[in-house]
Enzyme design. Structure first.
Site, PDB file in Angstrom:
ATOM      1  CE  LYS A  12      10.365-130.773  22.271  1.00 49.05           C
ATOM      2  NZ  LYS A  12       9.413-129.659  22.111  1.00 49.05           N
ATOM      3  CB  SER A  58      11.516-126.885  20.422  1.00 51.83           C
ATOM      4  OG  SER A  58      10.292-127.480  21.069  1.00 51.83           O
ATOM      5  CB  SER A  75       7.659-126.980  19.321  1.00 51.50           C
ATOM      6  OG  SER A  75       8.434-125.990  19.504  1.00 51.50           O
TER       7      SER A  75
HETATM    8  N1  GLN Z   1       9.447-121.419  18.370  1.00 51.96           N
HETATM    9  C1  GLN Z   1       8.593-121.359  19.493  1.00 51.96           C
HETATM   10  C2  GLN Z   1       9.199-120.740  20.550  1.00 51.96           C
HETATM   11  O1  GLN Z   1      10.332-120.752  20.446  1.00 51.96           O
HETATM   12  C3  GLN Z   1       7.599-122.512  19.640  1.00 51.96           C
HETATM   13  C4  GLN Z   1       8.440-123.382  20.537  1.00 51.96           C
HETATM   14  C5  GLN Z   1       7.540-124.457  21.000  1.00 51.96           C
HETATM   15  O2  GLN Z   1       6.509-124.524  20.705  1.00 51.96           O
HETATM   16  N2  GLN Z   1       8.053-125.423  22.142  1.00 51.96           N
HETATM   17  O3  GLN Z   1       8.940-120.424  21.834  1.00 51.96           O
END
Ligand code: GLN
Length: 426
Positions: A32, A107, A131
């Protein structure tokens, strides 16, 4: 199955060679793009860091190289990890290889899409509020969010540091566990890492033995799910029961506050962590013309996307004098309550099961204009981060609209138990 040209799973495709032979020799890994790679740009999916090249490797990257892995590129992601669909990336959305009209989740959508499409054998994602698990569920692969402190965050560009962990994404539970074995364990460069779990053997735990396993099912995390998701979830539980596990209802009343508490804490930490992107030390230049405030504002106006700006503003507001107690402190109280609920539940069960996501993957564009709707999609994943616990998402069938993931949560450093339980479903 689609290939990367239409998936946009990678922001940067560049090979990083292994430094040793090891358990991952011959395997390719997508990393990532918020995880630092020495000499290879690390953008966090943001214009702000479009040209940023880190001078050092994250600890997990060093461990991958020493384990023999070949890194094949930097995976697409929501900007700074803020999103559930990979559509907030400044480099364009990633598409779901199972159905290219749909999002891969986020994400870490690029990581999961790369694995699901066979563009990489394995991937690393990061999980602040779901995410790793969300894109694993939406793309029909396996993802693990480790216990807070099991995996080093050194070299991870922070979004909300008290919540997040780097975690593996793989086609199978055993492969995800093998990758976890490589990246887990204490690191002198990250003072929040712990000794616990350092000598566990996660890959060996993937033996499918669930005889006598007690599974708690919290009604609060099931009742709001789509019918198709519920049907797949029930079928997965029946399958585990047929193999010797037993399940019964548990209650986690605090989870009703979890999404609100999570977003206050995550945005507060984000507003602080992202303060460093001012166009001087990092990021696009604001063009200094005698007025620093203007210069910082220019850089941040140009460098950050809409969702990041929304969160920095809300986070700054929640932390500001006069509102701190009303929002931030209240969110911390809710966080403590969530932890306590899980602790109590684990006195009577070994794992807690729910659908990973309450819905199948959204269509591209569907949730973009409605941030609140997008935040609510995280209802089942964020309680786990608030409580710093480990969880796995494992494929559990499909609806007409796409794959369904089963989430299994364990007690702190209970990764072996959730790996064992998840492997019984394969
Ligand atoms: N969807 C969640 C957020 O937008 C989780 C994102 C993540 O785990 N980086 O914060």
């Amino acid at each position: 199955m689609s290939t990367d040209d239409d998936l946009n799973a990678f922001i940067t495709r560049e090979e990083i060679q292994a430094t040793d032979d090891g358990p991952l020799s011959g395997l390719t890994v997508a990393v990532k793009d918020n995880i630092s790679t020495e000499g290879v740009r690390t953008t966090c999916g943001s214009n702000m860091l479009a040209d940023y090249v880190p001078p050092y490797d994250a600890t997990v990257v060093t461990r991958l190289k020493e384990a023999g892995a070949t890194i094949v590129g930097k995976a697409n992601m929501d900007e700074f990890g803020m999103g559930t669909t990979t559509e907030t990336s400044a480099f364009g959305p990633t598409r779901n290889p199972v159905d290219t009209d749909r999002v891969p989740g986020g994400s870490s959508g690029g990581s999961a899409a790369a694995v699901a499409a066979g563009e990489a054998d394995l991937a690393l994602g990061t999980d602040t509020g779901g995410s790793v698990r969300c894109p694993a569920a939406f793309c029909g692969v396996v993802g693990i969010k480790p216990t807070y402190g099991l995996v080093s965050r050194y070299g991870l560009v922070a979004y909300a540091n008290s919540l997040e962990q780097i975690g593996p994404i793989a086609p199978s539970v055993e492969e995800a566990a093998e990758l976890l074995d490589v990246i887990a364990g204490p690191d002198p460069n990250d003072g929040t890492t712990r000794e616990e779990g350092a000598d566990s053997d996660y890959a060996n735990a993937a033996d499918g033995d669930v005889e006598g396993l007690s599974i708690g099912v919290p009604t609060e995390l099931v009742e709001g799910a789509d019918e198709g998701v519920k049907a797949a979830f029930d079928a997965a539980l029946d399958e585990l029961e047929a193999q010797g596990a037993e399940y019964h209802e548990v209650s986690l009343p605090s989870v009703e506050t979890a999404v609100q508490a999570y977003y206050v804490i995550a945005m507060g930490e984000a507003s602080s962590n992202l303060a460093r992107f001012d166009g001087v030390r990092y990021g696009v230049s604001g063009g200094y013309e005698g007025n620093w405030n203007e210069s910082f504002a220019n850089a941040r106006e140009e460098g950050f996307g809409e969702e990041v700006k929304r969160r920095v503003l809300l986070g700054t507001y929640a932390l500001s004098a006069g509102y701190h107690d009303k929002y931030y402190k209240k969110a911390q109280d809710a966080r403590a309550w969530v932890k306590q609920d899980f602790d109590e539940a684990f006195e009577s069960v070994d794992v807690i099961a729910s659908p990973t996501m309450p819905t199948p993957p959204f269509k591209l564009g569907e949730s973009l204009d409605d941030p609140l709707q997008m935040y609510l999609a995280d209802a089942n994943t964020v309680p786990v981060n608030l409580a710093n616990l480990p969880a796995i998402s494992v494929p559990a069938g499909e609806t007409d609209e796409g794959p369904v993931g089963l989430q299994l949560v364990g007690p702190a450093f209970g990764e072996e138990t959730i790996v064992r339980a998840a492997s019984a479903l394969e």
